[in-house]
Scaffold this motif. Sequence first.
Motif, short mmCIF file in Angstrom:
data_model
loop_
_atom_site.label_atom_id
_atom_site.label_comp_id
_atom_site.label_asym_id
_atom_site.label_seq_id
_atom_site.Cartn_x
_atom_site.Cartn_y
_atom_site.Cartn_z
N GLY A 130 10.78 30.25 58.16
CA GLY A 130 12.18 29.84 58.31
C GLY A 130 12.43 28.63 57.42
N SER A 131 13.68 28.47 56.96
CA SER A 131 13.90 27.35 56.05
C SER A 131 13.79 26.02 56.77
CB SER A 131 15.23 27.47 55.30
OG SER A 131 16.30 27.60 56.16
N CYS A 160 20.94 28.13 52.06
CA CYS A 160 20.79 29.32 52.91
C CYS A 160 22.06 30.15 53.06
CB CYS A 160 20.16 28.96 54.25
SG CYS A 160 21.19 28.01 55.33
N SER A 174 15.61 25.49 48.76
CA SER A 174 15.25 26.16 50.00
C SER A 174 16.23 27.31 50.26
CB SER A 174 15.31 25.11 51.12
OG SER A 174 15.49 25.71 52.36
N SER A 180 16.54 31.36 52.53
CA SER A 180 16.01 31.96 53.74
C SER A 180 16.48 33.40 53.93
CB SER A 180 16.48 31.13 54.94
OG SER A 180 16.06 31.68 56.15
N SER A 211 16.97 34.28 56.92
CA SER A 211 17.57 34.20 58.26
C SER A 211 19.00 34.70 58.31
CB SER A 211 17.56 32.75 58.76
OG SER A 211 16.28 32.40 59.20
N ARG A 248 11.95 34.61 60.96
CA ARG A 248 11.35 33.33 60.54
C ARG A 248 10.64 33.51 59.19
NH1 ARG A 248 14.44 31.04 61.69
NH2 ARG A 248 13.49 28.97 61.58
N ALA A 288 11.29 32.54 55.06
CA ALA A 288 12.12 31.84 54.08
C ALA A 288 11.20 31.38 52.96
CB ALA A 288 12.79 30.64 54.77
#
Length: 412
Positions: free
Chosen positions: A110-111, A220, A246, A248, A250, A258, A260
Amino acid sequence: MDGGAGEIEARWSTRARDWGPPSGTAPVDDARINFDQGLPDPSLFPIDELRRALDQTLAEDGDQALRYFGAGGASEMQYGHVGLRRTIADRLAARDGRALDEGGVTLVNGSTDGLALAVNAFIDPGDGAVVEAATYPHTRRFIGAAGATVATVPVDDDGMVVDALPRALDELRAAGATPKLIYTIPSFHAPTGTVLSEPRRRRLVEIASEQGVMVLEDNCYHDFSYDGPPPPTLRHFDDAGVVVQSDSFSKYVAPGLRMAWVAGDPAAIRGVVRVRQDFAVSALLARALQRLVVSGDFDRHVAELRDHYRHKRDLTSAALREHCEPLVSFREPTGGFYFWLRIADEVDWEQARATAAAAGVAVRPGARFTDDTSGPQHVRLSPIQVPEADIEPGIAELGRALRAAVGPSPAS
Ligand SMILES: Cc1ncc(COP(=O)(O)O)c(C=O)c1O
């Protein structure tokens, strides 16, 4: 057992004692109409596509998908599965117009995990960091936990006020803290929904490069651009390798995965993997997600989500105009998940929130995202996980709650 929790807690490490959760941020999950959470629409999770990708992975990769690491070698225990990293690197290189290979990508849980690792890779106690005045509270917390002094810069309609950045960096130095990191959410910012303008993107990267400060670009929501192509990323402007990016799965696939990644100059990513305390990510899941991307299912899914979410954005704007103006003002977001509502001063927001909550409608108080005093008269509202049919009734309920909480304006 006598003593119980108190006795055990007395044995906690200093870190366990000091690193509380961000203040009162437990997401609401029992509201009838829930605008609180930043959850992608669960009715659209690509379950069949994921099942197919997982089945194929087990059938085709067998035990390779279930070892600590596969044919990619032991570095997969630090960086994650090499195949998904290559696939991601190729896509980022094309998107950002910057060469990248698997050495510039690490997979994370995850991020939020990646953001914590990036913070720990660059921040020592006593260092300085800059964040936007309203920001993702978990990263803010990780920066604090790493022992940094934090300076904030305001956010306006064009994102971070980059002109205020040099002064924030100077303030940190004056306080004895060496600025090491600038954390920003430049595209479809959480919580304000703003997009950093292109001139500001260039300038931000320039300032960071000149002053030797790393930039943590939290991306994200980047591909959820509803009115045109997404803006160029900060990494696009980065000649000096200062941007750590970053992203992800998600919001694009499902947060429960989870999965990323953190990307950037290989030297920066080496720092990120050095501070991790796991053996990277699930090889099974990474391999399945590589299949999801390579098959084209991922891009098709994101394109579908974009259409659904644009429609929800439009329904939300219309309902806010009809039911809540002029007691709220807002800028229609051009992408991402969030409406950032400014509540009129004559509204007692705490009372309105309680009335809306009693009617089963939840939104997220702006104070969760800010340290300054602008938070209490702001609200973050996400329509993304709310079924389409509930958006207008939920906002009508919010409008009723606002009108019932109108009192004398503090200024009058
Ligand atoms: C700005 C921002 N960054 C990171 C995250 C965390 O996403 P992940 O599920 O990848 O940890 C969120 C989730 O709401 C977010 O809003």
